[in-house]
Write a protein that holds these residues in place. Structure first.
Motif, PDB file in Angstrom:
ATOM      1  N   GLY A  78       0.622  -1.144   0.064  1.00 38.80           N
ATOM      2  CA  GLY A  78       0.005   0.001   0.237  1.00 38.80           C
ATOM      3  C   GLY A  78       0.821   1.255   0.066  1.00 38.80           C
ATOM      4  N   ILE A  79       1.882   0.971   0.671  1.00 35.17           N
ATOM      5  CA  ILE A  79       2.736   2.276   0.697  1.00 35.17           C
ATOM      6  C   ILE A  79       3.521   2.697  -0.587  1.00 35.17           C
ATOM      7  CG2 ILE A  79       5.024   3.161   1.629  1.00 35.17           C
ATOM      8  CD1 ILE A  79       4.192   1.967   4.630  1.00 35.17           C
ATOM      9  N   ILE A  80       3.910   1.340  -1.159  1.00 29.76           N
ATOM     10  CA  ILE A  80       4.563   1.589  -2.526  1.00 29.76           C
ATOM     11  C   ILE A  80       3.707   2.171  -3.427  1.00 29.76           C
ATOM     12  CG2 ILE A  80       5.268   0.119  -4.390  1.00 29.76           C
ATOM     13  CD1 ILE A  80       6.825  -1.694  -2.255  1.00 29.76           C
ATOM     14  N   LEU A  81       2.314   1.741  -3.565  1.00 35.17           N
ATOM     15  CA  LEU A  81       1.219   2.292  -4.437  1.00 35.17           C
ATOM     16  C   LEU A  81       0.942   3.604  -3.972  1.00 35.17           C
ATOM     17  CD1 LEU A  81      -0.482   1.679  -6.634  1.00 35.17           C
ATOM     18  CD2 LEU A  81      -2.110   0.760  -5.098  1.00 35.17           C
ATOM     19  N   THR A  82       1.095   4.233  -2.935  1.00 39.39           N
ATOM     20  CA  THR A  82       0.903   5.509  -2.506  1.00 39.39           C
ATOM     21  C   THR A  82       1.944   6.405  -3.074  1.00 39.39           C
ATOM     22  OG1 THR A  82      -0.050   5.009  -0.343  1.00 39.39           O
ATOM     23  CG2 THR A  82       0.978   7.017  -0.587  1.00 39.39           C
ATOM     24  N   VAL A  83       3.388   6.052  -2.983  1.00 42.47           N
ATOM     25  CA  VAL A  83       4.497   6.890  -3.590  1.00 42.47           C
ATOM     26  C   VAL A  83       3.959   6.756  -5.261  1.00 42.47           C
ATOM     27  CG1 VAL A  83       6.866   6.617  -4.241  1.00 42.47           C
ATOM     28  CG2 VAL A  83       6.104   6.131  -1.880  1.00 42.47           C
ATOM     29  N   GLY A  84       3.495   5.639  -5.854  1.00 43.42           N
ATOM     30  CA  GLY A  84       3.270   5.745  -7.230  1.00 43.42           C
ATOM     31  C   GLY A  84       2.513   6.829  -7.712  1.00 43.42           C
ATOM     32  N   MET A  85       1.237   6.667  -6.760  1.00 46.33           N
ATOM     33  CA  MET A  85       0.340   7.601  -6.972  1.00 46.33           C
ATOM     34  C   MET A  85       0.656   9.127  -6.705  1.00 46.33           C
ATOM     35  SD  MET A  85      -2.820   6.015  -7.630  1.00 46.33           S
ATOM     36  CE  MET A  85      -4.131   7.070  -7.067  1.00 46.33           C
ATOM     37  N   ALA A  86       1.588   9.515  -5.690  1.00 47.08           N
ATOM     38  CA  ALA A  86       1.723  10.666  -5.536  1.00 47.08           C
ATOM     39  C   ALA A  86       2.894  11.174  -6.583  1.00 47.08           C
ATOM     40  CB  ALA A  86       2.713  10.912  -4.267  1.00 47.08           C
ATOM     41  N   VAL A  87       3.730  10.227  -7.198  1.00 48.46           N
ATOM     42  CA  VAL A  87       4.510  10.901  -8.403  1.00 48.46           C
ATOM     43  C   VAL A  87       3.671  10.825  -9.388  1.00 48.46           C
ATOM     44  CG1 VAL A  87       6.056   9.786  -9.819  1.00 48.46           C
ATOM     45  CG2 VAL A  87       6.660   9.817  -7.518  1.00 48.46           C
ATOM     46  N   ASP A  88       2.674  10.110  -9.846  1.00 49.54           N
ATOM     47  CA  ASP A  88       1.793  10.475 -10.967  1.00 49.54           C
ATOM     48  C   ASP A  88       1.197  11.822 -10.728  1.00 49.54           C
ATOM     49  OD1 ASP A  88       0.148   9.551 -13.056  1.00 49.54           O
ATOM     50  OD2 ASP A  88      -1.501   9.432 -11.570  1.00 49.54           O
ATOM     51  N   ALA A  89       0.551  11.994  -9.574  1.00 51.11           N
ATOM     52  CA  ALA A  89       0.035  13.467  -9.411  1.00 51.11           C
ATOM     53  C   ALA A  89       0.834  14.616  -9.890  1.00 51.11           C
ATOM     54  CB  ALA A  89      -0.535  13.536  -8.110  1.00 51.11           C
ATOM     55  N   ASN A  90       2.342  14.410  -9.325  1.00 53.81           N
ATOM     56  CA  ASN A  90       3.243  15.418  -9.610  1.00 53.81           C
ATOM     57  C   ASN A  90       3.312  15.456 -11.099  1.00 53.81           C
ATOM     58  OD1 ASN A  90       3.853  16.736  -6.836  1.00 53.81           O
ATOM     59  ND2 ASN A  90       4.089  14.900  -6.306  1.00 53.81           N
ATOM     60  N   VAL A  91       3.650  14.635 -11.688  1.00 49.90           N
ATOM     61  CA  VAL A  91       3.967  14.442 -13.159  1.00 49.90           C
ATOM     62  C   VAL A  91       2.882  14.854 -13.998  1.00 49.90           C
ATOM     63  CG1 VAL A  91       4.224  12.751 -15.116  1.00 49.90           C
ATOM     64  CG2 VAL A  91       5.687  12.544 -12.896  1.00 49.90           C
ATOM     65  N   LEU A  92       1.699  14.667 -13.609  1.00 49.76           N
ATOM     66  CA  LEU A  92       0.392  15.253 -14.465  1.00 49.76           C
ATOM     67  C   LEU A  92       0.521  16.893 -14.138  1.00 49.76           C
ATOM     68  CD1 LEU A  92      -2.459  12.838 -13.341  1.00 49.76           C
ATOM     69  CD2 LEU A  92      -1.512  13.097 -15.638  1.00 49.76           C
ATOM     70  N   ILE A  93       0.795  17.301 -13.005  1.00 48.90           N
ATOM     71  CA  ILE A  93       0.769  18.727 -12.669  1.00 48.90           C
ATOM     72  C   ILE A  93       1.902  19.365 -13.446  1.00 48.90           C
ATOM     73  CG2 ILE A  93       1.352  20.530 -11.080  1.00 48.90           C
ATOM     74  CD1 ILE A  93      -0.211  18.664  -9.003  1.00 48.90           C
ATOM     75  N   PHE A  94       3.060  18.875 -13.407  1.00 48.00           N
ATOM     76  CA  PHE A  94       4.226  19.651 -14.026  1.00 48.00           C
ATOM     77  C   PHE A  94       4.209  19.320 -15.563  1.00 48.00           C
ATOM     78  CE2 PHE A  94       6.716  18.356 -10.002  1.00 48.00           C
ATOM     79  CZ  PHE A  94       6.100  19.527  -9.554  1.00 48.00           C
ATOM     80  N   GLU A  95       3.509  18.261 -16.047  1.00 48.63           N
ATOM     81  CA  GLU A  95       3.353  18.322 -17.603  1.00 48.63           C
ATOM     82  C   GLU A  95       2.221  19.176 -18.080  1.00 48.63           C
ATOM     83  OE1 GLU A  95       5.180  16.796 -19.853  1.00 48.63           O
ATOM     84  OE2 GLU A  95       6.606  16.059 -18.236  1.00 48.63           O
ATOM     85  N   ARG A  96       1.220  19.395 -17.328  1.00 48.05           N
ATOM     86  CA  ARG A  96       0.163  20.303 -17.552  1.00 48.05           C
ATOM     87  C   ARG A  96       1.018  21.919 -17.550  1.00 48.05           C
ATOM     88  NH1 ARG A  96      -4.250  20.805 -20.260  1.00 48.05           N
ATOM     89  NH2 ARG A  96      -5.575  19.585 -19.619  1.00 48.05           N
ATOM     90  N   ILE A  97       1.724  22.055 -16.488  1.00 47.15           N
ATOM     91  CA  ILE A  97       2.237  23.410 -16.402  1.00 47.15           C
ATOM     92  C   ILE A  97       3.231  23.655 -17.724  1.00 47.15           C
ATOM     93  CG2 ILE A  97       4.247  24.753 -15.123  1.00 47.15           C
ATOM     94  CD1 ILE A  97       2.972  23.464 -12.507  1.00 47.15           C
ATOM     95  N   LYS A  98       3.825  22.536 -18.118  1.00 46.05           N
ATOM     96  CA  LYS A  98       4.794  22.740 -19.475  1.00 46.05           C
ATOM     97  C   LYS A  98       3.940  23.109 -20.579  1.00 46.05           C
ATOM     98  CE  LYS A  98       8.824  19.564 -18.639  1.00 46.05           C
ATOM     99  NZ  LYS A  98       9.349  18.355 -19.076  1.00 46.05           N
ATOM    100  N   GLU A  99       2.721  22.490 -20.660  1.00 41.28           N
ATOM    101  CA  GLU A  99       1.707  22.841 -21.988  1.00 41.28           C
ATOM    102  C   GLU A  99       1.364  24.064 -21.550  1.00 41.28           C
ATOM    103  OE1 GLU A  99      -1.293  20.100 -22.131  1.00 41.28           O
ATOM    104  OE2 GLU A  99       0.034  18.315 -22.114  1.00 41.28           O
ATOM    105  N   GLU A 100       0.830  24.729 -20.531  1.00 42.37           N
ATOM    106  CA  GLU A 100       0.545  26.189 -20.323  1.00 42.37           C
ATOM    107  C   GLU A 100       1.504  27.023 -20.482  1.00 42.37           C
ATOM    108  OE1 GLU A 100      -2.722  26.836 -19.643  1.00 42.37           O
ATOM    109  OE2 GLU A 100      -3.203  24.806 -19.815  1.00 42.37           O
ATOM    110  N   LEU A 101       2.728  26.695 -20.241  1.00 44.68           N
ATOM    111  CA  LEU A 101       4.172  27.537 -20.568  1.00 44.68           C
ATOM    112  C   LEU A 101       4.049  27.807 -22.124  1.00 44.68           C
ATOM    113  CD1 LEU A 101       6.626  26.541 -17.849  1.00 44.68           C
ATOM    114  CD2 LEU A 101       5.394  28.756 -17.978  1.00 44.68           C
ATOM    115  N   LYS A 102       3.797  26.760 -22.933  1.00 45.69           N
ATOM    116  CA  LYS A 102       3.772  26.760 -24.468  1.00 45.69           C
ATOM    117  C   LYS A 102       2.863  28.006 -24.877  1.00 45.69           C
ATOM    118  CE  LYS A 102       5.461  22.183 -25.277  1.00 45.69           C
ATOM    119  NZ  LYS A 102       5.299  21.064 -25.784  1.00 45.69           N
TER     120      LYS A 102
END
Length: 184
Positions: A78-102
């Motif tokens: 469960g902890i390992i899955l939590t780490v994955g979900m946290a990374v997924d959320a941050n990646v989604l946010i940062f990739e969206r910010i990259k798109e918005e910066l364009k």
């Protein structure tokens, strides 16, 4: 469908401890690889993600300690899955910010739009996983309940970490570097 028991085993405490030790090593190796990858991929935003991940794990372990939970192999999963979900959320946010910066010249507006536009996808993924954890808790027994408790608490701590801690740290960074060309 009928339930047919194909194999049944009884393991002693030493073998169980070996599995827990192996799970902890897997968690540590995976966590280190995620930290290195996020830093290499996103630089300062990766550093912010890493600080948030560590904080998320501390919050998660703190809450589990308050509940006097015993760390089992399903709990580690469960902890390992939590780490994955946290990374997924941050990646989604940062990739969206990259798109918005364009499309947006103002870094602060791009940052805010990135967080706002990624919120739906992140909440959908986390809420459905939380619902699955709740169902597992009420329908499962023993190790399944341990997994669901760890996962449920982990999802809540992830959402808190992403939307309060990571957003605060990235807002401070973006505010101080609002005129910088390459923000990410």
């Amino acid at each position: 469908a009928p339930l047919n028991i194909i194999e049944e085993r009884t393991v002693g405490p030493d073998l169980g401890q070996d599995s827990i030790d192996a799970g902890m090593i897997a968690l540590l190796i995976g966590f280190i690889l995620v930290i290195v990858y996020m830093f290499l991929k996103y630089k300062i935003f990766g550093l912010i993600t890493n600080v948030t991940l560590v904080t998320n794990l501390v919050i998660l372990l703190g809450i589990l300690t308050l509940f006097e939970a015993t760390l089992t192999l399903p709990g580690i999963a469960g902890i390992i899955l939590t780490v994955g979900m946290a990374v997924d959320a941050n990646v989604l946010i940062f990739e969206r910010i990259k798109e918005e910066l364009k499309n947006e010249k103002n870094n602060i507006i791009a940052f805010d739009s990135g967080y706002t536009k990624s919120r739906t996808a992140i909440l959908d993924a986390n809420v459905t996983t939380l619902l699955a954890a709740i169902i597992l808790f009420f329908m499962g027994s023993g190790p399944i309940k341990g997994f669901s408790v760890t996962l449920g608490i982990g999802i809540l701590s992830t959402l808190f970490s992403v939307y309060f801690i990571a957003r605060l740290l990235t807002a401070i960074y973006v505010g101080r570097n609002k005129d910088k060309e390459a923000l990410i």
